[in-house]
Structure formats: C-alpha cells, structure tokens
Design a protein around this motif. Structure first.
Motif, short mmCIF file in Angstrom:
data_model
loop_
_atom_site.label_atom_id
_atom_site.label_comp_id
_atom_site.label_asym_id
_atom_site.label_seq_id
_atom_site.Cartn_x
_atom_site.Cartn_y
_atom_site.Cartn_z
N ILE A 421 0.48 -1.25 -0.15
CA ILE A 421 0.69 -0.47 -0.21
C ILE A 421 1.00 1.03 0.39
CG2 ILE A 421 -1.81 1.19 1.33
CD1 ILE A 421 -2.72 -1.30 -0.28
N VAL A 422 1.64 1.33 0.82
CA VAL A 422 2.23 2.46 0.72
C VAL A 422 3.87 2.87 -0.65
CG1 VAL A 422 4.85 3.28 1.57
CG2 VAL A 422 2.76 2.43 3.02
N SER A 423 3.81 1.37 -1.22
CA SER A 423 4.82 2.12 -2.10
C SER A 423 3.24 1.79 -3.75
CB SER A 423 5.11 0.64 -3.12
OG SER A 423 6.32 -0.40 -2.54
N SER A 424 2.07 1.77 -3.61
CA SER A 424 1.03 1.90 -4.28
C SER A 424 0.86 3.52 -4.09
CB SER A 424 -0.12 1.12 -4.29
OG SER A 424 0.04 -0.20 -4.45
N ALA A 425 0.66 4.02 -2.94
CA ALA A 425 0.62 5.35 -2.99
C ALA A 425 1.83 6.71 -3.20
CB ALA A 425 0.19 5.47 -1.56
N ALA A 426 2.77 5.80 -2.71
CA ALA A 426 3.48 6.26 -3.66
C ALA A 426 4.11 7.50 -5.52
CB ALA A 426 5.27 5.96 -3.50
N GLY A 427 3.64 5.93 -6.15
CA GLY A 427 3.06 5.64 -7.12
C GLY A 427 2.34 6.86 -7.47
N ALA A 428 0.94 6.31 -6.70
CA ALA A 428 0.26 8.08 -7.31
C ALA A 428 0.99 9.02 -7.13
CB ALA A 428 -0.88 7.72 -6.11
N ALA A 429 1.52 9.42 -5.97
CA ALA A 429 1.68 10.81 -5.98
C ALA A 429 3.46 11.21 -6.92
CB ALA A 429 3.11 10.85 -4.14
N ALA A 430 3.48 10.19 -7.15
CA ALA A 430 4.58 10.55 -8.11
C ALA A 430 3.88 11.08 -9.88
CB ALA A 430 5.57 9.22 -8.55
N VAL A 431 3.09 10.68 -10.00
CA VAL A 431 2.37 10.42 -11.25
C VAL A 431 1.60 11.67 -11.61
CG1 VAL A 431 2.97 8.03 -11.76
CG2 VAL A 431 0.24 8.49 -11.28
N ALA A 438 -1.11 7.95 2.67
CA ALA A 438 -1.51 6.67 2.41
C ALA A 438 -1.66 6.38 4.54
CB ALA A 438 -0.56 5.52 2.02
N LEU A 439 -3.04 5.45 4.19
CA LEU A 439 -3.33 5.18 5.54
C LEU A 439 -3.51 3.39 5.37
CD1 LEU A 439 -5.37 5.56 8.30
CD2 LEU A 439 -7.22 5.47 7.34
N VAL A 440 -3.02 3.36 6.97
CA VAL A 440 -2.50 1.57 6.69
C VAL A 440 -2.81 0.95 7.98
CG1 VAL A 440 -1.25 1.81 4.43
CG2 VAL A 440 -0.07 2.49 7.22
N GLY A 441 -3.09 0.08 8.61
CA GLY A 441 -2.56 -0.88 9.80
C GLY A 441 -0.40 -0.43 10.41
N ASP A 442 -0.14 -1.04 11.13
CA ASP A 442 0.76 -1.00 11.40
C ASP A 442 1.70 -2.61 10.65
OD1 ASP A 442 -0.37 -2.18 13.29
OD2 ASP A 442 0.72 -3.45 14.29
N LEU A 443 0.54 -3.58 10.61
CA LEU A 443 1.27 -5.13 9.76
C LEU A 443 1.50 -4.21 8.16
CD1 LEU A 443 -0.65 -7.75 11.51
CD2 LEU A 443 1.11 -6.94 12.57
N ALA A 444 0.69 -3.67 8.19
CA ALA A 444 0.35 -3.58 6.65
C ALA A 444 2.19 -2.71 6.56
CB ALA A 444 -0.85 -2.72 5.95
N LEU A 445 2.29 -1.31 7.22
CA LEU A 445 3.50 -0.68 7.24
C LEU A 445 4.75 -2.19 7.13
CD1 LEU A 445 4.39 1.76 7.36
CD2 LEU A 445 4.85 2.05 9.20
N LEU A 446 4.46 -2.70 8.29
CA LEU A 446 5.22 -3.57 8.33
C LEU A 446 5.92 -4.41 6.50
CD1 LEU A 446 5.01 -5.07 11.55
CD2 LEU A 446 7.07 -3.52 11.14
N HIS A 447 4.89 -4.82 6.14
CA HIS A 447 4.40 -5.38 5.01
C HIS A 447 5.64 -4.81 3.94
CE1 HIS A 447 2.45 -9.48 4.29
NE2 HIS A 447 1.95 -9.44 5.45
N ASP A 448 5.64 -3.82 3.88
CA ASP A 448 5.78 -2.52 2.89
C ASP A 448 6.82 -1.36 3.09
OD1 ASP A 448 5.99 -1.28 0.57
OD2 ASP A 448 4.39 -0.56 0.29
#
Length: 561
Positions: A421-431, A438-448
């Motif tokens: 999710i963080v990577s996807s949000a970064a891609g959205a910001a870039a283009v 990005a709104l994520v939980g702690d486990l989603a953050l640790l995944h990415d």
C-alpha cells in the motif's frame, strides 16, 4: 481506464542516448511502442541485463528508479491506477521478476495495465549453469498476457513492435520477456539498415449495448438502489449516476473509493437498524465498479429480485450469481443510456436521504464527544486528504463506514491484500504530483517498508498515517477472538516494534499522535517529502468503540416513516 489531469502531461524531454548499437535501437523501439500506447511513466529496477531497456525507457518516459522489485511493482500499480495509463515496469534477469507477482495478481483482478518487462539471458546461457538465469517464459502463468520479444534481430524488428503493441492493447497486466546478448552498455557496434516504423495501431470499437429492455425492467421496479463500488477512472460517471438516480428515484449508495461524492455514505450503519433495513429493502439494484467494502450492505442488496451489473473491467461483481443481466460497457455512457428511457418515481432515494442526514448528525456528535480510536483516525485522515490510498482490512472499512465522501480514494481491493500500500501510494503521488496520504495499519506498514524507502529516495510528497494497535485488529471482530488461548500468538500477532525507527531509517518527519487535535495538526502540516504519523490505538477497545458508534446511529434513526 480514465485518468486525471496529469494524463495530459508528457514525459519531460531529455537528450536521448545515441543509438550506437542494435541492442539500443531494439530497446528504443520497445519504449516507442509504450509511448504510442499512452505510457508516460516507467518504474525501473537496477540491473545489468536490462541496461539497454533502462536507458531507452529513461530517454522516452518519466523514470522512477525503485531498488526493491516487490515495492517497484506496487509503485507501478499505484501509478497506473492514479494516472489511468499503462506503466512500464522493468527488471533484470533471474529471480528479480518473481517479486512482481503479488502486484501483478492485484493488477489482473482489477484489469490495471502494469506492463512488466523482464530482461533475459540469451538461449545459449539457459540450462548450462550460467548465473542469473531461469525459464522466464510465462513466469506469471495465466495472470498476465505473455509475449517473448526474442533476441534483437534486424529481420524481426517489425514483428517485435507489433507484438508489443498487441500486448498493450490487451488490457490489464502484460509480461514482455526481452532477452539480450552483449553488449549491454552503449558501446559502438554494427547498426544494420532496418525498417523501424511504428506498429499497427489497435483501436477498440465496442458499441453501446441496447439497454432499452433493461430500462423497462428497472422502470417496473421503482424501489431500487444504485451501488457504486471502487472505481479508479476520472470521468463524468458521478453526473451520469445522478442522472439515473433522478430518472428512477433510486438511492445512490457510494463506497468510499467509488469516486462519487453525492450519495449515501453511511449505508453500513443505517442498515444495522433492522426496521430501516426492512423499510429500505430494494426490488432492484444497479451495480457499478468493484466489490464494496461492507459485507452487511453486500448481503442486503443480494435480497433484491432484480440486479443489473454494469461491467467495465476485471471480473463482474456477482458473487451470489443472482444478477438478472451483466452489461459490458463504459459505466457513464451505460447509465446515461438507461436514464434516457427509464422512468419511475421510486421512494428509496428520498427515504435514504433522510436516514443519511440523521446518521451524519449522529456521527458528528459522537466524534465530537467520543474517545480517541481507529474510527476517528480514519475519519480525520479522509477529511484531510485530497488523494488517499487506503489499506485493506480495518482502514478501508473504517473510512467507508465513518467518513464523508470527499477527495479521491484509491484502494487495492481486487484481492484485498494488505501488502504494497505504501508503494502504491508513492506511485500515485509520483504520477499525479499531488500530496498523497496512505492510511495503513501497522502490519501493512511492516509488509511494505520498501515503499517508505522508495518514497524517500524519490523525494515524493507522501504522508503515511499508520494506525498502530500492535497487531491484527480485524481478528477481534471474528469468531476466532473467543478462543483466547491461541488468539494472540496465531492471529493478533503483536510485534512490539517501535515504528519511529522506520521513519528514522528513511529520513521521514515523524509524529506520534494520541488525540484528534494532534492528528489534524499533523495532517495539516506542509512538510515537504515523506512524513509518517503514528496513531497508537488499543486493539482491545476498538470493537467496543465500533459498537458504540453503530448504536448511536441506530438510536438516532428512530423509526422509519
């Protein structure tokens, strides 16, 4: 796919690398076909075998170099969703491309054009112990359109260009395998005379289906709702839905990621009132977009006798196999065509509007007087963001249930995974050039964590709001939570980590908040680059907070008219 205002921006012009050998000419032809198909961005992972393609893509498109292939693939996914354009994704040979798999599976589920290009070793290096080689043909199975471009050859250049053009017209993710012999660097070599012209132009000419029969069916079922699920495109769909709603008197139920601001945002809460759920029960449902976040609303709409699914891409949403018809076509045009001939004076639009006003008022009071918790974090984050990328699990459910509809919301809900999710949000910001949240939980953050690194390296305007409840909070809402003896170890999985360390690693501005005022202040900060906001919450209290908010809305609704 539709796009936003950033679509019109072409890749920045730069001096192109000199075509000093045929490998570079071949790679340039690949990149040219990508540009002709609408691509403007390329996500490039470093490598040697892919050097000719990296140089060609960087010359012709806007390059984003991402170190980690898994993060890069989700970056490309977010970029493609936000821009409405195909995005190139490049890796070297060997195991590198295998890390693209999770993002390509999500791209397949929602028909997002992520174009994975994998450099490969030539045939003579396969099967004899050469390093960094494996059989990359159909590496992603049937989950992406596959084509092998063959070794650079003057006799097959036109065929290669046609192959790339066809893959890009396919829709959804594609995998292009591109073997190269040396030289891989721009060293002088033979440049034969070749015909290097654009490939055939592919055009879709799917006509508008005849919807007059469907309009008649809906006109005979005046008690109806239009359910708008997740949808990335930026077009006139909201106006078309409004037109259809007025023609039939149907209520519009909007998922947070639907792109439709006008409608019923709190259906999940309203329908928990059993009397209202009965009074609002529809005869007919029109469904557009992907699967909605609320299981309760999904079950409720499945009771309708007539369901029309407007299907644009991915899989048609009809998990109960109860649809009357599936209409393939662009949603805005189909809605307008139905509205042109459908007529009814349905009561549900007016009834839902009254219920929505009461639900909205009850939530405003409850959040003003209530305790700190995950619903408040979701609501405040959604209110503050112009471009919000929301993780699956609890964050997307909380935004959907408790936040008004505003701004642009993107989700990776094709497969409902929490990774990338963080990577996807970064891609959205870039283009888009928009400051993304990005709104994520702690486990989603640790995944990415790779997404944080990518955003930091590329100096992207990204704020990551992390709801840290030290584990998987959604499991507390499931029956397994009653089995306490193994619950924490196997399901909640607390990690006990200090997430500030991740921010320090990436040089991000870090803020820890524990109340609504501090959260609002952090979200309003105009910090450039990467910012991380940690909102610590209590998993054990979260279920009770949800129940309290639901009860407040149920009570405020009173009895239906």
């Amino acid at each position: 796919m539709g796009g936003d205002g950033a679509q019109g921006a072409r890749a920045p012009r730069r001096a192109r690398s000199a075509l000093v050998n045929f490998n570079l000419l071949w790679a340039g032809a690949v990149a040219d076909e990508l540009v002709r198909a609408g691509a403007r961005d390329a996500v490039i992972c470093p490598g040697s075998r892919s050097a000719p393609l990296a140089l060609a893509l960087a010359d012709r498109l806007r390059p984003h170099t991402v170190i980690d292939e898994r993060s890069a693939a989700f970056f490309a996914l977010g970029a493609a969703k936000a821009s409405g354009r195909p995005v190139a994704l490049l890796s070297t040979s060997g195991s590198a491309a295998a890390h693209f798999y999770p993002a390509l599976l999500e791209a397949e589920a929602t028909a997002i054009p992520v174009i994975a290009i994998t450099a490969d070793r030539p045939p003579e290096l396969h099967g004899w112990g050469a390093p960094q080689q494996l059989d990359q043909h159909r590496l992603f199975g049937g989950h992406a359109f596959f084509a092998d471009l063959g070794l650079p050859d003057p006799l097959t250049l036109s065929h290669m260009r046609a192959t790339v053009a066809r893959a890009l017209h396919h829709g959804g993710p594609a995998h292009l395998n591109a073997p190269f012999r040396e030289p891989l660097a721009p060293v002088p070599g033979a440049l034969p005379e070749v015909r290097n012209e654009p490939a055939v132009h592919h055009v879709s000419a799917r006509g508008m289906p005849d919807v007059r029969e469907l309009a008649g069916i809906l006109s005979r079922h005046p008690r109806g709702v239009i359910v708008c699920g997740p949808r990335d495109a930026r077009d006139d769909f909201p106006a078309a839905v409004r037109e259809l709603s007025r023609a039939l008197g149907y209520a519009v139920l909007t998922d947070a990621a639907s792109g439709v601001d006008e409608g019923v945002a709190h259906a999940d809460l309203i329908l928990r009132n059993e009397a209202w759920a009965r009074a609002l029960r529809p005869e007919a449902v029109v469904r557009v977009g992907g699967a909605i976040s609320s299981k309760l609303v999904q079950s409720w709409v499945e009771q309708a006798r007539c369901t029309i699914v407007i299907h644009e891409r991915g899989e048609p949403v009809d998990p109960a196999h109860g649809a009357t018809a599936v209409v393939a076509g662009p949603a805005a045009e189909v809605c307008k065509a139905i509205a042109a001939s459908a007529r009814a004076e349905g009561p549900l639009r007016r009834l839902f509007e009254g219920a929505e006003r009461r639900a909205r008022g009850a939530l405003e009071v409850a959040f003003a007087e209530g305790d700190w918790g995950e619903p408040l974090v979701a609501r405040e984050t959604a209110l503050a963001a112009d471009l919000l990328y929301v993780a699956s699990s609890m964050p997307v459910r909380d935004v959907d249930a408790f936040a008004p509809r505003r701004g642009r919301v993107l989700v990776n809900r094709g497969l409902n995974g929490i990774d990338g999710i963080v990577s996807s949000a970064a891609g959205a910001a870039a283009v888009t050039g928009t400051k993304a949240v990005a709104l994520v939980g702690d486990l989603a953050l640790l995944h990415d964590l790779g997404g944080l690194i990518a955003a930091a390296r590329l100096r992207l305007p990204l704020t990551v709001v992390c709801v840290n409840n030290d584990g998987g909070g959604i499991f507390h809402f499931l029956p397994i939570a009653a089995h306490a003896e193994r619950f924490e170890e196997l399901f909640a999985t607390p990690h006990g980590l200090d997430l500030e360390g991740a921010a320090r690693l990436c040089g991000a501005t870090f803020t820890r908040v524990a109340d609504g005022r501090a959260l609002r202040s952090a979200l309003q900060r105009t910090t450039a680059g990467l910012q991380m906001v940690e909102a610590r919450t209590d998993r054990a209290a979260n279920v009770a907070q949800h129940r309290s908010l639901q009860a407040a809305v149920i009570a405020a609704l009173g009895d239906p008219p």
